[in-house]
Design an enzyme around this catalytic site. Structure first.
Site, PDB file in Angstrom:
ATOM      1  N   VAL A  68     -13.503 -18.063 -23.877  1.00  0.00           N
ATOM      2  CA  VAL A  68     -13.045 -16.685 -23.697  1.00  0.00           C
ATOM      3  C   VAL A  68     -13.055 -16.374 -22.203  1.00  0.00           C
ATOM      4  O   VAL A  68     -14.072 -16.534 -21.533  1.00  0.00           O
ATOM      5  CB  VAL A  68     -13.951 -15.676 -24.449  1.00  0.00           C
ATOM      6  N   ALA A 113     -16.310 -15.660 -17.814  1.00  0.00           N
ATOM      7  CA  ALA A 113     -15.836 -16.424 -18.980  1.00  0.00           C
ATOM      8  C   ALA A 113     -17.032 -17.006 -19.704  1.00  0.00           C
ATOM      9  O   ALA A 113     -18.153 -16.947 -19.202  1.00  0.00           O
ATOM     10  CB  ALA A 113     -14.916 -17.547 -18.529  1.00  0.00           C
ATOM     11  N   LYS A 114     -16.810 -17.543 -20.856  1.00  0.00           N
ATOM     12  CA  LYS A 114     -17.850 -18.277 -21.572  1.00  0.00           C
ATOM     13  C   LYS A 114     -17.176 -19.201 -22.560  1.00  0.00           C
ATOM     14  O   LYS A 114     -16.092 -18.893 -23.069  1.00  0.00           O
ATOM     15  CB  LYS A 114     -18.770 -17.318 -22.317  1.00  0.00           C
ATOM     16  N   GLY A 115     -17.820 -20.317 -22.842  1.00  0.00           N
ATOM     17  CA  GLY A 115     -17.286 -21.246 -23.824  1.00  0.00           C
ATOM     18  C   GLY A 115     -18.368 -21.662 -24.791  1.00  0.00           C
ATOM     19  O   GLY A 115     -19.557 -21.461 -24.524  1.00  0.00           O
ATOM     20  N   ASP A 154     -24.789 -24.284 -20.252  1.00  0.00           N
ATOM     21  CA  ASP A 154     -25.499 -23.179 -20.893  1.00  0.00           C
ATOM     22  C   ASP A 154     -26.393 -23.821 -21.956  1.00  0.00           C
ATOM     23  O   ASP A 154     -26.587 -25.041 -21.941  1.00  0.00           O
ATOM     24  CB  ASP A 154     -24.491 -22.179 -21.501  1.00  0.00           C
TER      25      ASP A 154
END
Ligand code: NAD
Length: 424
Positions: A68, A113-115, A154
């Site tokens: 995202v 963002a992050k995945g 992460d």
């Protein structure tokens, strides 16, 4: 002015709801328009992919992966990749927004963002994880890019996974591209100082807060909850600057010594004891709840989210809380913290030292040059210190907590930048 209430990100109170409620409060104080509210809230791009991966037993398993991009208003988006069974698109959306505010607070030129991939990395072999990471990278070739979207580790991922990502991306593009990802092993372009960066930022914020509260570090006491990457380095660096660390803790419990705990000894002990303080001799054992209620000057929560709640916030006696952990304080506890006059340095400021040094990794990769540790520490300390001062002054200006002030600083920066850049 009528505000469109955002749909709750989750049903029950959780760190992400807590984040949204503070975001909403800050937008109200700033009086931003409904249009700008929507621009800041809604993710720019969301990618969901199915990833068929060959497992060691010969079967093929299809994993679901997400990325995202919440915002690219300040620059290429930045955010980690999470490998965890509980990963959902909802969670990734909220974590991506969190990254936007964190980068904006410390004034680094990144969006958020992050995945994530829904998987259980503990039950997968190195080979399976490698194929999964490479498949995810292939699926995200048009999303990632050093000027577009820069992932990082992460929960459940680390330097090894980032190395696979960098290699897969570089092969696909036909050129070595270290700046496409941060958190790489140091030998292949990772930055010096990254490991201790978050704890170091916590220390800088704690010292800045002590100065404001006129607390002499040499007479100050501190309790640290969580003795992992963030907590142990924060404790070590604060002790180095004269602060007496009277308690530390981890999942095994909390350890208290009014005379001060030798952090170097505790770090050695934990390292040799499978990252556990269980049996540490230099202190008396208490509970994690008791640690939170100790009469110390500084409390550093560095374990996990949702620790300070409406129920236990009344017990806190610290003059200052410096949040190493993300989402440590639920929104419902903010009021009592403010009424007690506790200076709470919020997560999006206090633990931003990590993303700051990740930014330095990207800068060094782009320069094709390695900075010394001394330069990295000097520059990251300055960024953290400047961000603290800006948030503190904003809190004074608007007569709000540092938490709301941090969101105000971030939202003002992103919304003003958007106005200059313009839309359709
Ligand atoms: P870590 O896994 O290295 O350490 C976590 C520590 O907390 C361990 O000592 C663990 O035993 C302890 N812990 C876990 N559950 C606990 C509980 N219920 N009670 C008491 N102690 C408990 O993790 P970390 O990288 O140090 O991250 C800690 C927090 O900081 C997380 O919230 C993370 O999201 C946040 N954070 C980390 C970074 C980073 O660079 N590592 C950056 C920003 C934010």
């Amino acid at each position: 002015m009528a505000y469109l209430e955002p749909a709750p990100i989750h049903d029950k109170e959780n760190p992400l709801d807590s984040m949204m409620s503070r975001f909403n409060e800050a937008t109200r104080i700033l009086g931003i328009t409904d249009e700008m509210y929507q621009i800041l809230k809604v993710p720019l791009r969301q990618v969901v992919v199915g990833l068929p991966v060959s497992m060691d037993d010969g079967s093929i398993k299809v994993f679901e992966g997400y990325r995202v991009i919440h915002s690219t208003i300040l620059g290429p988006s930045k955010g980690g990749i999470r490998f965890d069974m509980g990963v959902t698109l909802n969670e990734v959306q909220a974590l991506a927004a969190w990254m936007t505010w964190k980068c904006a607070v410390v004034d680094i030129p990144y969006g958020g963002a992050k995945g994530g991939i829904a998987c259980n990395p503990r039950n997968m072999s190195a080979g399976e994880l490698e194929r999964l990471m490479r498949a995810y990278t292939q699926a995200m070739l048009d999303v990632f890019g050093p000027d577009r979207d820069i992932p990082a580790p992460d929960m459940g991922t680390g330097p090894r996974e980032m190395a696979w990502l960098m290699d897969e991306y570089s092969k696909a593009k036909g050129m070595t591209t270290p700046a496409v990802v941060t958190g790489k092993p140091i030998v292949m372009g990772g930055s010096l100082g990254r490991v201790e960066a978050t704890g170091r930022g916590v220390m800088v914020c704690a010292l800045a807060g002590m100065e404001r509260l006129r607390i002499n570090p040499y007479k100050a006491t501190c309790a640290v909850q969580g003795f992992g990457n963030v907590g142990s380095h924060a404790a070590y660096l604060l002790q180095e600057r004269g602060v007496t660390i009277v308690a530390v803790s981890d999942v095994s419990g909390a350890y208290y010594n009014a005379q001060g705990i030798d952090i170097v000894e505790a770090m050695k002990y934990s390292e040799q004891n499978k990252k556990s303080l269980e049996g540490f001799a230099g202190a008396e054992k208490i509970t994690n709840e008791e640690l939170l209620a100790l009469p110390v000057d500084i409390l550093v929560p560095a374990a996990k989210e949702d620790v300070i709640t409406e129920e236990n916030v009344h017990n806190i006696k610290a003059k200052m809380i410096v949040e190493g952990a993300n989402g440590h304080t639920v929104a419902g506890a903010d009021k009592v913290i403010n009424e007690k006059g506790i200076l709470a340095v919020p997560d999006i400021l206090a633990n931003a030292g990590g993303v700051t040094v990740s930014y330095f990794e990207w800068v060094q990769n782009r320069l094709g040059y390695k900075w010394t540790l001394e330069r990295i520490e000097r520059r990251s300390d300055r960024i953290m210190r400047d961000a603290f001062e800006k948030v503190y002054d904003t809190a004074q200006k608007y007569q709000v907590s540092m938490r709301i002030a941090a969101y105000i600083v971030a939202i003002e920066k992103v919304s003003q930048t958007y106005k200059f850049r313009g839309g359709y």
